[in-house]
Motif scaffolding. Structure first.
Motif, mmCIF file in Angstrom:
data_model
loop_
_atom_site.group_PDB
_atom_site.id
_atom_site.type_symbol
_atom_site.label_atom_id
_atom_site.label_comp_id
_atom_site.label_asym_id
_atom_site.label_seq_id
_atom_site.Cartn_x
_atom_site.Cartn_y
_atom_site.Cartn_z
ATOM 1 N N ASN A 85 3.495 33.682 40.290
ATOM 2 C CA ASN A 85 3.670 33.657 41.739
ATOM 3 C C ASN A 85 4.097 35.019 42.290
ATOM 4 O O ASN A 85 3.720 35.401 43.407
ATOM 5 N N ALA A 86 4.876 35.757 41.501
ATOM 6 C CA ALA A 86 5.264 37.105 41.915
ATOM 7 C C ALA A 86 4.055 38.033 41.954
ATOM 8 O O ALA A 86 3.909 38.860 42.869
ATOM 9 N N ILE A 87 3.179 37.904 40.959
ATOM 10 C CA ILE A 87 1.968 38.727 40.935
ATOM 11 C C ILE A 87 1.118 38.449 42.180
ATOM 12 O O ILE A 87 0.572 39.371 42.808
ATOM 13 N N PHE A 88 1.009 37.176 42.556
ATOM 14 C CA PHE A 88 0.236 36.846 43.750
ATOM 15 C C PHE A 88 0.861 37.454 45.006
ATOM 16 O O PHE A 88 0.160 38.033 45.849
ATOM 17 N N THR A 89 2.179 37.330 45.126
ATOM 18 C CA THR A 89 2.857 37.889 46.306
ATOM 19 C C THR A 89 2.640 39.392 46.401
ATOM 20 O O THR A 89 2.444 39.941 47.484
ATOM 21 N N LEU A 90 2.638 40.054 45.249
ATOM 22 C CA LEU A 90 2.498 41.505 45.222
ATOM 23 C C LEU A 90 1.066 41.962 45.480
ATOM 24 O O LEU A 90 0.833 42.945 46.195
ATOM 25 N N THR A 91 0.099 41.253 44.879
ATOM 26 C CA THR A 91 -1.283 41.741 44.884
ATOM 27 C C THR A 91 -2.231 40.918 45.758
ATOM 28 O O THR A 91 -3.344 41.387 46.057
ATOM 29 N N GLY A 92 -1.815 39.705 46.104
ATOM 30 C CA GLY A 92 -2.721 38.827 46.833
ATOM 31 C C GLY A 92 -3.768 38.182 45.946
ATOM 32 O O GLY A 92 -4.681 37.503 46.431
ATOM 33 N N LYS A 93 -3.659 38.394 44.636
ATOM 34 C CA LYS A 93 -4.613 37.831 43.675
ATOM 35 C C LYS A 93 -3.894 36.799 42.801
ATOM 36 O O LYS A 93 -2.804 37.049 42.291
ATOM 37 N N ARG A 94 -4.528 35.650 42.632
ATOM 38 C CA ARG A 94 -3.948 34.576 41.838
ATOM 39 C C ARG A 94 -4.523 34.625 40.417
ATOM 40 O O ARG A 94 -5.727 34.434 40.234
ATOM 41 N N ALA B 9 -3.228 32.297 31.531
ATOM 42 C CA ALA B 9 -2.115 32.917 30.813
ATOM 43 C C ALA B 9 -2.454 33.026 29.326
ATOM 44 O O ALA B 9 -3.099 32.137 28.775
ATOM 45 N N PRO B 10 -2.019 34.136 28.688
ATOM 46 C CA PRO B 10 -1.148 35.180 29.224
ATOM 47 C C PRO B 10 -1.911 36.161 30.122
ATOM 48 O O PRO B 10 -3.132 36.284 30.045
ATOM 49 N N PHE B 11 -1.114 36.880 30.931
ATOM 50 C CA PHE B 11 -1.672 37.842 31.876
ATOM 51 C C PHE B 11 -1.796 39.193 31.182
ATOM 52 O O PHE B 11 -1.022 40.113 31.405
ATOM 53 N N THR B 12 -2.807 39.284 30.312
ATOM 54 C CA THR B 12 -3.038 40.501 29.539
ATOM 55 C C THR B 12 -3.617 41.581 30.451
ATOM 56 O O THR B 12 -4.171 41.279 31.520
ATOM 57 N N PRO B 13 -3.535 42.848 30.050
ATOM 58 C CA PRO B 13 -4.075 43.916 30.890
ATOM 59 C C PRO B 13 -5.528 43.714 31.300
ATOM 60 O O PRO B 13 -5.886 43.941 32.460
ATOM 61 N N ASP B 14 -6.371 43.279 30.385
ATOM 62 C CA ASP B 14 -7.778 43.071 30.729
ATOM 63 C C ASP B 14 -7.933 41.990 31.791
ATOM 64 O O ASP B 14 -8.741 42.131 32.724
ATOM 65 N N ARG B 15 -7.168 40.914 31.664
ATOM 66 C CA ARG B 15 -7.254 39.832 32.650
ATOM 67 C C ARG B 15 -6.696 40.272 34.003
ATOM 68 O O ARG B 15 -7.217 39.883 35.055
ATOM 69 N N VAL B 16 -5.645 41.057 33.970
ATOM 70 C CA VAL B 16 -5.056 41.541 35.218
ATOM 71 C C VAL B 16 -6.052 42.445 35.945
ATOM 72 O O VAL B 16 -6.277 42.295 37.156
ATOM 73 N N LYS B 17 -6.639 43.381 35.211
ATOM 74 C CA LYS B 17 -7.595 44.295 35.846
ATOM 75 C C LYS B 17 -8.797 43.526 36.402
ATOM 76 O O LYS B 17 -9.272 43.818 37.508
ATOM 77 N N ALA B 18 -9.260 42.550 35.642
ATOM 78 C CA ALA B 18 -10.391 41.753 36.124
ATOM 79 C C ALA B 18 -9.993 40.951 37.361
ATOM 80 O O ALA B 18 -10.767 40.833 38.321
ATOM 81 N N GLY B 19 -8.771 40.411 37.343
ATOM 82 C CA GLY B 19 -8.299 39.629 38.486
ATOM 83 C C GLY B 19 -8.121 40.472 39.727
ATOM 84 O O GLY B 19 -8.461 40.043 40.842
ATOM 85 N N LEU B 20 -7.618 41.681 39.562
ATOM 86 C CA LEU B 20 -7.421 42.570 40.703
ATOM 87 C C LEU B 20 -8.751 43.052 41.269
ATOM 88 O O LEU B 20 -8.876 43.293 42.475
ATOM 89 N N ALA B 21 -9.732 43.177 40.385
ATOM 90 C CA ALA B 21 -11.050 43.640 40.838
ATOM 91 C C ALA B 21 -11.774 42.574 41.637
ATOM 92 O O ALA B 21 -12.640 42.880 42.451
#
Length: 726
Positions: A701-710, A714-726
């Motif tokens: 939920n903190a990641i969503f508040t910060l980035t607007g991306k849900r 899980a887990p929120f690995t770097p590859d998944r985070v980058k893909a989610g932000l993109a």
């Protein structure tokens, strides 16, 4: 040798030069005394003439602190001088069974709650026996006597008798006094419970004096290891036995139904041979399982309403709620397989002789370990002498006892004592994993946005048949309580809900993992609650306070928001919040509110958790400092599964091999932690796993508040985070 570690039945009951009291938890106290003689009744308290009070702890220590907490409860009612208390671990015996689980077992954070009344009653009985003996000796009515630590006092005459003085000459009565709940010490009078009494095991662990299974030495000891088949249900069809036996120091290489055992005169020789093993394995149902493909299939199943599962939780008429809904909100979440990563890899020593079996190991399920060891050796359970060792972590993994059985099989094969050790690589390869899940939550909303119905579909492997047997699953009408744990929502104002388990039988070794199902289920639940807050245009804290109906739940959310200064903005960081609970309706729920402060490096995809706040209500905290330690430990354990820990499967086998590719959090990943206890009630509620289930959703939920991306996987690995932000 470790003969001093074994507590025989005769030793418990002897009471030489002192007084011994027997209590059977499986019977009411008066029934135990009337129906059971010395041969069947184990003692929980011994008092020596020098005043030493020996208390036998019925539960096994694995880092949770029960080896201090349970004796502390008994000592409170006994009015014992804690400085004169000596603690011993109970042997494997029926009278030490967990009063709720009805077997000798340590799981689910239920130990203190389960033994609470039994331990208090045992202490109160012992105290009353001392008072009665002192009354006879002082020739005064027992009603005129009181106690202070290790002393019986007659206020009228000023006379006192120490417990040691009484024990030197008194005898335990044939029938123990009946203690009613109202005769127990008022909680307001506690002088040990609720105070920060230090744990007894800390010094030994800090100085290296604690004895674990790996430390056991017996005459003629050989060493062994097991290479289990990479796929559950498989075994060797052939292997290079002659080559292994040619390794210097190797005694034998043994084909077992589930793997290959190697025995040698040194640890080094055994692992040299293990690294040379070349085996062919028979096919098994899971031999073709691929976790990535299995996840895609699981998602298809939760999306397809025609794919029916087993209803594990149900309240009200969910179908009617959805039929009348003004709007339905739907979301999907996923979690990977995870490994327990206990500090101590599996080790067990066994000696099988014509007379029976002697075994040394740490286990969460002593009864099962003894019985399975007896079966493997071909003897009756009463022919097994079991030395229970402190565990270097369990987290549900040591509820499985195959490592104890393997030591028995190796000893039986070579006719000598064998210490069976697993390497970390083999421990991971044969790990019992938390199931992988795909989850879909549908929420029915009325015209005002109020929740009227909730449907939670969970596609996951089963655990209960693998741990307890198919008969248990059938007795529970197909409900896998381990997988479904945490899917109930009694603290929220939701009039109708169902939680459904769609079986995904992939042939993977599965197990209960710390927090059991709540770790993955509450991730989805609390992320969806955040989505609903966004949909309603409300602050996540305010929304939770509006939809929670339980006052204790509201209080932990309010308090953790205050602790974290929820309204304060952070530059480059954001906060997320989640509610969590732990327990069962028959024993009660502990509750927690968790807030995570998070930043995200968009370039690397790294999620950094800077701070974690946790407000917990665990009823009566028996040892407050230990409660804080357990909560902090759970926060960190869950953090690993939130940002790093995952197991992938290829051709039915675990792809990871050690901590270089099964990544754990490091010291640099550890956030500042702030824990506050809110006391309510006079009964201890579950603690050890409480903060597991709130950590992942708070971070999400903190990641969503910060980035607007849900982030939904899980887990929120770097590859998944980058893909989610993109």
């Amino acid at each position: 040798m470790h003969d001093n570690l074994n507590l025989s039945r005769r030793g418990v009951l002897a009471g030489a030069a002192g007084l011994s009291f027997g209590f059977a938890f499986k019977l009411a106290p008066q029934e135990a005394a009337a129906q059971a003689g010395p041969a069947a009744l184990n003692a929980f308290v011994r008092i020596a003439a020098d005043g030493t009070v020996t208390i036998v702890s019925p539960a096994i220590e694995m880092g949770q602190g029960v080896s201090t907490a349970l004796p502390l409860i008994l000592a409170e009612e006994l009015d014992a001088d804690w400085s004169k208390v000596v603690i011993e671990t109970a042997p494997v015996a029926e009278v030490y069974n967990h009063p709720i689980l009805r077997t000798q077992m340590v799981v689910g954070s239920t130990t203190l709650r389960g033994y609470w009344m039994a331990a208090r009653t045992a202490g109160a009985q012992a105290r009353q026996v001392l008072i009665d003996a002192a009354a006879a000796r002082l020739n005064v009515p027992a009603s005129e006597l009181t106690t202070e630590p290790n002393t019986v006092v007659h206020a009228g005459s000023g006379r006192k008798l120490s417990y040691g003085e009484i024990a030197a000459s008194a005898k335990a009565p044939e029938k123990l006094p009946e203690i009613k709940p109202e005769q127990l010490k008022p909680v307001a009078n506690f002088r040990l419970i609720g105070k920060d009494v230090p744990r007894r095991d800390v010094e030994a662990k800090s100085t290296g004096r604690m004895t674990y299974a790996i430390d056991v030495r017996v005459p003629g000891l050989l060493y062994g290891t097991i290479a289990r088949a990479p796929v559950r249900g498989s075994g060797p069809t052939s292997f290079n036995r002659d080559e292994l036996k040619a390794v210097t120091g190797i005694v034998d290489a043994i084909a077992l139904d589930h793997g290959v055992g190697i025995v040698g005169s040194t640890v080094e020789a055994v692992f040299v041979a293990r690294n040379k093993l070349k085996a062919q394995w028979r096919d098994a149902p899971g031999s073709k399982t691929d976790s990535a493909a299995a996840m895609r299939t699981a998602l298809e199943h939760v999306r397809d309403a025609k794919t029916q599962g087993v209803i594990g939780r149900s309240v009200g008429d969910a179908n009617a709620a959805f039929a009348g809904a003004a709007k339905v909100h739907s979301s999907e979440y996923m979690t990977d397989y995870v490994y327990h990563a206990q500090m101590e890899p599996h080790t067990s020593t066994a000696s099988v002789t014509a007379e029976g079996v002697e075994i040394w190991c740490g286990t969460q399920w002593p009864t099962r370990a003894r019985d399975d060891a007896a079966k493997a050796a071909g003897v009756a359970p009463d022919k097994v002498k079991f030395h229970l060792m402190t565990m270097g972590g369990g987290f549900g993994r040591r509820a499985f006892v195959e490592y104890a059985v393997d030591a028995v099989l190796l000893s039986k094969a070579v006719g000598k004592p064998v210490k069976m050790l697993l390497s970390r690589e083999d421990d991971i390869a044969s790990g019992r994993l938390r199931p992988m899940t795909a989850q879909k939550i549908d929420v029915a909303l009325d015209g005002t946005g109020k929740i009227t119905g909730w449907r939670h579909r969970i596609a996951a492997d089963t655990v209960v048949p693998y741990l307890y047997g198919q008969a248990r699953m059938e007795a529970q009408k197909g409900v896998d309580h381990i997988v479904m744990a945490g899917s109930e929502m009694p603290h929220y104002d939701i009039p109708a809900m169902t939680a459904e388990h769609i079986y995904e039988e992939r042939g993977i070794r599965t197990a209960a993992w710390r927090g059991i199902g709540s770790g993955h289920n509450n991730f989805a639940i609390e992320a969806v609650i955040d989505e609903l807050a966004q949909l309603a245009g409300k602050d996540p804290v305010e929304y939770r306070l509006a939809v929670l109906k339980d006052p204790r739940a509201k209080k932990v959310i309010e308090r953790v928001a205050e602790m974290a200064e929820w309204k304060r903005k952070r530059e480059g960081r954001a906060l997320g919040i989640a509610f969590a609970k732990l327990g069962l309706p028959p024993i009660g729920f502990s509750v927690a509110g968790t807030v995570a402060e998070v930043s995200v490096d968009a370039a690397s995809g790294k999620v950094k958790v800077h701070q974690l706040w946790c407000a917990v209500d665990v009823g009566l905290p028996v040892q407050p400092q230990n409660v804080v330690a357990q909560i902090e430990g759970s926060l960190l354990y869950a953090l690993g599964s939130a940002v790093k820990e995952r197991v992938s499967i290829k051709d039915g086998a675990v792809e990871q091999s050690n901590f270089h590719d099964y990544e754990l959090i490091r010291m640099s990943d550890v956030p500042q932690m702030h824990v506050e206890i809110i006391r309510s009630g006079d009964i201890p509620l579950p603690v050890g796993e409480l903060s597991i289930s709130g950590t992942i959703p708070a971070i999400s939920n903190a990641i969503f508040t910060l980035t607007g991306k849900r982030l939904r996987h899980a887990p929120f690995t770097p590859d998944r985070v980058k893909a989610g932000l993109a």
